[in-house]
Design an enzyme around this catalytic site. Structure first.
Site, PDB file in Angstrom:
ATOM      1  N   GLY A 106      43.913  44.856  -5.088  1.00  0.00           N
ATOM      2  CA  GLY A 106      43.889  44.311  -6.452  1.00  0.00           C
ATOM      3  C   GLY A 106      44.126  45.380  -7.510  1.00  0.00           C
ATOM      4  N   ARG A 165      48.529  43.583  -0.255  1.00  0.00           N
ATOM      5  CA  ARG A 165      47.313  43.540   0.557  1.00  0.00           C
ATOM      6  C   ARG A 165      47.589  43.652   2.062  1.00  0.00           C
ATOM      7  NH1 ARG A 165      42.729  42.916  -2.285  1.00  0.00           N
ATOM      8  NH2 ARG A 165      42.739  41.752  -4.244  1.00  0.00           N
ATOM      9  N   LYS A 171      39.677  53.282  -5.582  1.00  0.00           N
ATOM     10  CA  LYS A 171      40.085  52.277  -6.570  1.00  0.00           C
ATOM     11  C   LYS A 171      39.361  50.959  -6.350  1.00  0.00           C
ATOM     12  CE  LYS A 171      42.018  49.006  -5.527  1.00  0.00           C
ATOM     13  NZ  LYS A 171      42.636  47.781  -4.995  1.00  0.00           N
ATOM     14  N   THR A 172      38.903  50.316  -7.312  1.00  0.00           N
ATOM     15  CA  THR A 172      38.540  48.887  -7.340  1.00  0.00           C
ATOM     16  C   THR A 172      37.669  48.586  -8.554  1.00  0.00           C
ATOM     17  OG1 THR A 172      37.497  46.998  -6.299  1.00  0.00           O
ATOM     18  CG2 THR A 172      36.554  49.112  -5.688  1.00  0.00           C
ATOM     19  N   ILE A 173      38.020  47.500  -9.236  1.00  0.00           N
ATOM     20  CA  ILE A 173      37.191  47.110 -10.386  1.00  0.00           C
ATOM     21  C   ILE A 173      35.798  46.701  -9.909  1.00  0.00           C
ATOM     22  CG2 ILE A 173      39.119  46.339 -11.830  1.00  0.00           C
ATOM     23  CD1 ILE A 173      38.089  43.399 -11.109  1.00  0.00           C
ATOM     24  N   ASP A 174      35.691  46.300  -8.630  1.00  0.00           N
ATOM     25  CA  ASP A 174      34.417  45.778  -8.120  1.00  0.00           C
ATOM     26  C   ASP A 174      33.299  46.823  -8.131  1.00  0.00           C
ATOM     27  OD1 ASP A 174      36.007  43.625  -7.651  1.00  0.00           O
ATOM     28  OD2 ASP A 174      35.936  43.728  -5.466  1.00  0.00           O
ATOM     29  N   LYS A 218      25.244  24.896 -29.637  1.00  0.00           N
ATOM     30  CA  LYS A 218      25.385  23.613 -28.942  1.00  0.00           C
ATOM     31  C   LYS A 218      25.868  23.710 -27.496  1.00  0.00           C
ATOM     32  CE  LYS A 218      30.000  22.606 -30.730  1.00  0.00           C
ATOM     33  NZ  LYS A 218      30.865  21.744 -31.464  1.00  0.00           N
ATOM     34  N   GLU A 225      30.792  36.598  -8.794  1.00  0.00           N
ATOM     35  CA  GLU A 225      31.769  35.897  -7.948  1.00  0.00           C
ATOM     36  C   GLU A 225      31.253  35.663  -6.528  1.00  0.00           C
ATOM     37  OE1 GLU A 225      36.276  36.872  -7.969  1.00  0.00           O
ATOM     38  OE2 GLU A 225      35.401  38.240  -6.515  1.00  0.00           O
ATOM     39  N   GLU A 274      41.616  38.906 -16.433  1.00  0.00           N
ATOM     40  CA  GLU A 274      41.717  39.379 -17.830  1.00  0.00           C
ATOM     41  C   GLU A 274      41.465  40.878 -17.947  1.00  0.00           C
ATOM     42  OE1 GLU A 274      40.019  36.909 -16.675  1.00  0.00           O
ATOM     43  OE2 GLU A 274      40.264  35.121 -17.905  1.00  0.00           O
ATOM     44  N   ARG A 307      41.752  43.288 -15.226  1.00  0.00           N
ATOM     45  CA  ARG A 307      42.256  44.186 -14.173  1.00  0.00           C
ATOM     46  C   ARG A 307      43.430  45.055 -14.612  1.00  0.00           C
ATOM     47  NH1 ARG A 307      42.611  41.337  -8.434  1.00  0.00           N
ATOM     48  NH2 ARG A 307      44.634  40.731  -9.265  1.00  0.00           N
TER      49      ARG A 307
HETATM   50  P1  FBP Z   1      40.243  45.046  -4.574  1.00  0.00           P
HETATM   51  O1  FBP Z   1      39.015  44.953  -3.728  1.00  0.00           O
HETATM   52  O2  FBP Z   1      41.489  45.064  -3.801  1.00  0.00           O
HETATM   53  O3  FBP Z   1      40.143  46.167  -5.555  1.00  0.00           O
HETATM   54  O4  FBP Z   1      40.329  43.711  -5.457  1.00  0.00           O
HETATM   55  C1  FBP Z   1      39.281  43.305  -6.245  1.00  0.00           C
HETATM   56  C2  FBP Z   1      39.434  41.882  -6.742  1.00  0.00           C
HETATM   57  O5  FBP Z   1      39.812  41.892  -8.102  1.00  0.00           O
HETATM   58  C3  FBP Z   1      38.148  41.100  -6.523  1.00  0.00           C
HETATM   59  O6  FBP Z   1      37.230  41.310  -7.566  1.00  0.00           O
HETATM   60  C4  FBP Z   1      38.649  39.702  -6.388  1.00  0.00           C
HETATM   61  O7  FBP Z   1      37.805  38.918  -5.581  1.00  0.00           O
HETATM   62  C5  FBP Z   1      39.975  39.873  -5.689  1.00  0.00           C
HETATM   63  O8  FBP Z   1      40.426  41.154  -6.024  1.00  0.00           O
HETATM   64  C6  FBP Z   1      40.999  38.851  -6.089  1.00  0.00           C
HETATM   65  O9  FBP Z   1      42.101  39.004  -5.272  1.00  0.00           O
HETATM   66  P2  FBP Z   1      43.576  38.551  -5.644  1.00  0.00           P
HETATM   67  O10 FBP Z   1      44.114  39.582  -6.569  1.00  0.00           O
HETATM   68  O11 FBP Z   1      44.278  38.629  -4.327  1.00  0.00           O
HETATM   69  O12 FBP Z   1      43.503  37.215  -6.266  1.00  0.00           O
END
Ligand code: FBP
Length: 553
Positions: free
Chosen positions: A82, A146, A203-206, A243, A312, A427, A429
């Site tokens: 991702g 991927r 790397k990863t936003i997670d 509301k 998530e 939004e 990434r």
């Molecule tokens: P990575 O683990 O490859 O960094 O991806 C993170 C992520 O953004 C997750 O937070 C999310 O569940 C997933 O990728 C979404 O995958 P895709 O881009 O294939 O829809």
């Protein structure tokens, strides 16, 4: 192409790298520390890495240690998985680092992730190509993918392609799985005596690729700040309109680091943390009851509005759902071909329901049709359900609404429940990297180049001291094998880099837990606002709160 004023201005930004790297990497040496990691790993991990296990942490210090070889290198990079803000700066940093090692060094990029190596789809990354991507978000310079690089056949093909192109090293910019495969490939390269080096970049936003040595994965800072801005805006809207209850799902896969960081940044009424749910073996019913209680309490004080953050991965953290998902995964993996012949949802759910064990079948039948359908959708390359495609926030809203209707009918809820739901993931990434991610990624890239010039193989580029100003960061390398653990994958115990989940006795979670009861009741929202790229350092250069709290004395 039209370029926005901000993009134009970001081209002028000079990422701030550690003092030692800024002074000129030609004078730096790699110091092998007395921190060998992986020496106490269990035999089952060690036997997969007989040649690369037990290596020491490397640190770069001016005028010390093993000097970088001042010869031209031919290096290739891939972006894997991702998107995460800062990937372009890793490539720019790698380019700059290699040019400093020797001006005739050349950098290449395989397109669309690891699959690009197998297809030999390669482009040279020259200054003309790299410069327009500096300090920009996205992975579009070479694209990502991927595909997994994990079999002997794929490794053989990699060597073939690298030999044809006379490449000395590969830099894998990826998450835990990609770096696991980088470690296996590094071992293969030594076993086959290819002389080709493999270096990883976290790397990863997670935010789930970290350890004692790798303090953060890049992209987490920018993505969390982007979501926190949006959550703050929604919170202000909620307390203005008074509301709506807003249910906001946040990306992050199994880990709730993003949800936790956003909670610390914005102080919502409720933030569910998957790791806590799993630890306490909470049921879906209990989670719904907790949310309902807060809604009722706030309603009694006249506040029929609020903010709920939903990670998530929640669906997989709830034990009964986790057991259901695992059973469905196994069923689909075992009968993949037959399942593909079932074209309608009715046929698919009927088949699955028949095959499921009694308890799981009961849980499955209690779920709304839409969620059942999402649980049966395409799997990821590991055969797992794609959690980002399950509308957990809608599931919660539906169940909360049904429970409130019951309470209303017997007079125990007198308020109103109107709701909105959101999902924030894509939004954030590819946002322009924050100053933190711009600086961090430039440093990671330069460090990867330097590790190659010092002959390292099977290391991940690592920068320590990230909670301090970037001039004080320490660059180096961590042996990938030292980050391994054993896990069951596709029914077989396999060495993998351990996913770093939220620890409930860690400082970020404890800080959140100490405040959440008050945040539930009061509307004490915090508004972080948009990421600032210019201005005083205390506004523009701040790292994430998670990082600060993790490193607070
Ligand atoms: P990575 O683990 O490859 O960094 O991806 C993170 C992520 O953004 C997750 O937070 C999310 O569940 C997933 O990728 C979404 O995958 P895709 O881009 O294939 O829809």
């Amino acid at each position: 192409m039209s370029i926005s004023p901000l993009q134009q201005a970001r081209y002028q930004y000079q990422p701030k790298v550690p003092q030692a790297l800024a002074e000129g990497i030609d004078k730096l040496g790699a110091v092998e520390t007395d921190e060998p990691i992986g020496t106490d790993l269990p035999a089952e991990i060690r036997e997969h890495f007989p040649l690369t296990v037990g290596r020491s942490v490397l640190r770069f210090r001016a005028g010390e240690g093993r000097a970088a070889q001042q010869k031209p290198f031919r290096v290739a990079a891939i972006l894997s998985g991702g998107q995460a803000p800062g990937g372009h700066n890793v490539i720019a940093g790698l380019f700059d680092g290699l040019k400093k090692v020797h001006p005739d060094s050349r950098l290449f990029g395989f397109r669309n992730g690891p699959g690009g190596i197998l297809e030999d789809n390669c482009v040279e990354l020259t200054a003309e190509l790299v410069d327009p991507y500096r300090n920009t978000g996205g992975f579009d310079i070479i694209g990502s993918g991927r595909t997994k690089l994990e079999t002997e056949e794929q490794f053989k093909r990699t060597v073939e392609v690298f030999r044809q192109r006379r490449l000395d090293a590969l830099v894998v910019i990826g998450g835990d799985d990609s770096n696991t495969n980088a470690a296996l490939l590094a071992e293969y390269m030594e076993r086959e005596q290819t002389g080709i080096q493999v270096i990883g970049v976290p790397k990863t936003i997670d935010g789930d690729l970290k350890s004692e040595y790798v303090e953060a994965s890049f992209g987490f800072d920018t993505a969390s700040k982007t979501y926190a801005e949006l959550i703050g805006n929604i919170a202000r809207d909620a307390s203005s309109a008074r509301k709506y209850w807003h249910f906001i799902k946040l990306m992050g896969r199994s880990a709730s680091h993003i949800a936790l960081e956003c909670a610390l940044q914005t102080q919502p009424n409720i933030c569910i943390i998957s790791e806590e749910v799993a630890e306490k073996h909470q049921t879906l019913g209990e989670i719904v009851e907790q949310v309902v209680n807060t809604i009722c309490e706030r309603s009694e004080q006249g506040d029929d509005f609020g903010i709920v953050l939903v990670p998530e991965g929640l669906i997989e953290a709830i034990p009964e759902m986790n057991a259901l998902i695992s059973e469905i995964n196994e069923l689909l993996a075992a009968d993949e071909e037959y399942f593909a012949t079932l074209k309608t949802f009715e046929d698919q759910s009927e088949w699955v329901n028949r095959k499921l064990s009694r308890d799981r079948s009961y849980v499955f039948s209690t779920l709304p049709n839409e969620i059942q359908r999402q649980l049966l959708m395409d799997r990821d390359p590991h055969g797992n359900v794609q959690v980002s495609r399950i509308d957990t926030e809608r599931l919660l809203v539906e169940m909360v609404e049904a429970r409130l209707d019951e309470l209303k009918a017997n007079g125990r809820f007198k308020g109103k429940f109107s709701h909105q739901h959101h999902f924030f993931g894509y939004e954030g990434r590819c946002a322009f990297p924050s100053n933190f991610d711009s600086d961090y990624c430039q440093t990671l890239g330069m460090t990867a180049g330097l590790l190659i010039a010092c002959g390292a193989n099977g290391y991940i580029s690592a920068v320590r001291g990230l909670a301090r100003p970037s001039s004080e960061w320490e660059a180096g390398g961590i042996p990938l094998v030292g980050m391994m653990t054993m896990e069951k994958r596709k029914g077989k115990m396999t060495p993998v880099i351990e996913k770093a989940l939220v620890v409930t006795d860690g400082n970020p979670f404890r800080t959140f837990a100490a405040h959440r009861d008050r945040w539930a009741k009061e509307s004490d929202y915090r508004f972080p606002g948009a990421i600032q790229y210019f201005g005083p350092s205390e506004i523009a250069d701040q790292p994430s709160l998670t990082l600060k709290l993790e490193h607070q004395a």
